[in-house]
Design an enzyme around this catalytic site. Structure first.
Site, short mmCIF file in Angstrom:
data_model
loop_
_atom_site.label_atom_id
_atom_site.label_comp_id
_atom_site.label_asym_id
_atom_site.label_seq_id
_atom_site.Cartn_x
_atom_site.Cartn_y
_atom_site.Cartn_z
N HIS A 306 9.10 46.82 2.26
CA HIS A 306 10.55 47.00 2.34
C HIS A 306 11.12 47.03 0.93
O HIS A 306 10.64 46.31 0.06
CB HIS A 306 11.20 45.85 3.12
CG HIS A 306 12.57 46.19 3.59
ND1 HIS A 306 13.68 46.02 2.80
CD2 HIS A 306 12.99 46.74 4.75
CE1 HIS A 306 14.74 46.44 3.47
NE2 HIS A 306 14.36 46.89 4.64
N ASP A 364 10.13 47.19 12.00
CA ASP A 364 9.55 48.27 12.81
C ASP A 364 8.13 47.97 13.27
O ASP A 364 7.59 48.68 14.11
CB ASP A 364 9.54 49.58 12.00
CG ASP A 364 10.94 50.06 11.74
OD1 ASP A 364 11.77 49.91 12.64
OD2 ASP A 364 11.21 50.56 10.64
#
Ligand code: CMC
Length: 429
Positions: A306, A364
């Site tokens: 991320h 996700d």
């Protein structure tokens, strides 16, 4: 108190730059006047060190793995709140009272239907279109249907557009799904909750009664809540940039949906589950981990890493617990995909490559497992992310439009192209 400044020394001259204080987080050097005063730009592709706006909505501390919506930790909201209550919080800044919540839920519920003519619009798409492709089109087309909420200078119209978008996105996403599988569109049912109604529109058929499983609607609501906002990510910045030109809210949200679709962003939930399926069995994990580490192989572990979280993604923690609960309640805890996911997470978290680069599972990674257990095909994962994030986009858009002295977004560039040169006639080239 004297105001803090940072000094830039350029070509022997000092420029004092104001330092802005956030309520939490790092200080921000204000360079707005830099070009006017020093005739230089700053260079920051990917915006890794640039704050593009002021915002009061969401705060992320990537080192601590902390996510706050209007100051409230995501874990507390996931535990105690609901998606629509969280929508209210994001849109208006505070948790609602009982009456405010009732009124808000009623307003959203009364807008769940879409203009009947939109049904014909869907019929223009190929049946095998990806639901995200359809969604980008139909959400953009909302501006061709709802003319009475296009005036961005009218606060009431902005409000109606926000409610319409939150209310209609589940209907439009469910219609995209139904169209892709050749089933009739299902009208919304206003006696159901927001999440249960979405499941009803996706999974019921006219031929049989359909009862929404409360375990699944609770999980669905949680997935919506965990995706509701994430400060200035790529799609939100896209919505803000599109909105800064004065474009109508439906066009701006369509732009956000288009940006979200990419596999580095919202498209990662589909890609992550497809990767887990491709890995297939636990014994094949080392092969894929080796590929992810190979500089000459473009393969990445989808659902890992991320831009902001360098510790863990707090949404992934909640998502992992939810995956365990939902699969347990559905009696499918021996799911091979979940086994691969857990083992992959364990191996990756111990591997020096992932540890050094601070690559942790993101939201996700686990959401796809829950969505699959609910019964969604992978192509619906990103549309579900889009409908959940609509409230974040519209809250950020409203915040921007409401600002005094709001300007069109217009980045500058470091030009590295040819110098000025003269046109050469075709016969001399
Ligand atoms: N697998 C293997 N290596 C990775 C991965 C990964 N998933 N992610 C980053 N790296 C490596 C990358 O190769 C680079 O290595 P080096 O420094 O040796 O060149 C380093 O880690 C930094 O990566 P980056 O691409 O410069 O980092 P970024 O902040 O620009 O990208 C990211 C963040 C999320 C796009 C990236 O981690 C990624 O592509 N992850 C996979 C896709 C994904 O799961 N996206 C969902 C993000 S969360 C939800 C959302 O935003 O929608």
């Amino acid at each position: 108190m004297t105001k803090k400044t940072a000094t830039l020394n350029l070509h022997g001259k000092d420029y004092d730059l104001p330092v802005l204080e956030p309520t939490i987080g790092p200080e921000v050097i204000d360079i707005r006047k830099l070009y006017g005063e020093a005739d230089v730009f700053t260079f920051d592709p990917g915006f890794t060190s640039t704050a593009a706006c002021e915002s009061t909505i969401t705060y992320i501390d990537g080192d601590k793995g902390e996510l706050l919506y209007r100051g409230y930790p995501i874990e507390q909201l996931a535990d105690k709140s609901s998606y629509l209550e969280t929508c209210y919080l994001l849109l208006y800044g505070d948790l609602p009272t009982g009456n405010q919540l009732k009124d808000f839920v009623q307003r959203v519920t009364m807008h769940t239907m879409v203009h009947e003519q939109m049904h014909y619009l869907y019929r223009g798409f190929r049946r095998d279109a990806h639901p995200m492709a359809t969604l980008v089109g139909v959400v953009g087309a909302m501006s061709a249907f709802y003319h009475d909420s296009l005036d961005i200078n009218d606060p009431w119209q902005r409000e109606v557009a926000a409610i319409r978008l939150i209310a209609k996105l589940p209907t439009l996403a469910a219609m995209a799904y139904k169209y892709s599988i050749g089933q009739p569109f299902v009208y919304p049912r206003n006696d159901l909750t927001y999440a249960a109604n979405f499941l009803h529109m996706c999974f019921s058929v006219p031929a049989e009664p359909y009862k929404v499983d409360p375990v699944l609607s609770k999980a669905m609501d949680l997935i919506f809540l965990l995706h509701a906002d994430h400060e200035q990510n790529a799609s939100t910045s896209t919505v803000r940039l599109a909105g800064s030109s004065g474009a109508n809210p439906f066009a701006c949200i369509a732009a956000g949906i288009a940006c979200l679709w990419g596999p580095a962003h919202g498209g990662a939930n589909q890609a992550a589950l497809e990767m887990l399926r491709q890995i297939g069995t636990v014994d094949r994990i080392p092969e894929f981990v080796a590929r992810a580490k190979d500089k000459n192989d473009p393969f990445r572990l989808m659902g890992f890493g991320h831009r902001v979280y360098k510790n863990f993604d707090p949404r992934a923690k909640v998502m992992k617990e939810t995956a365990d609960n939902v699969l347990g309640l559905l009696g499918i805890e021996n799911n091979e995909t979940l086994r691969v996911a857990k083992e992959l997470e364990r191996i990756a978290l111990e591997d020096p490559y992932f540890v050094e680069k601070k690559l942790y599972p993101n939201v996700d990674f686990y959401s796809g497992i829950i969505l699959e257990a609910i019964g969604f095909p992978t192509s619906m994962f990103t549309p579900i992310f889009a409908l959940s994030r609509t409230v974040g986009w519209i809250s950020q858009w409203k915040e921007m439009i409401g600002e005094k002295n709001q300007k069109i977004g217009r980045p500058r560039q470091l030009y590295v192209g040819p110098q000025k040169r003269d046109y050469i006639d075709l016969r001399h080239r």
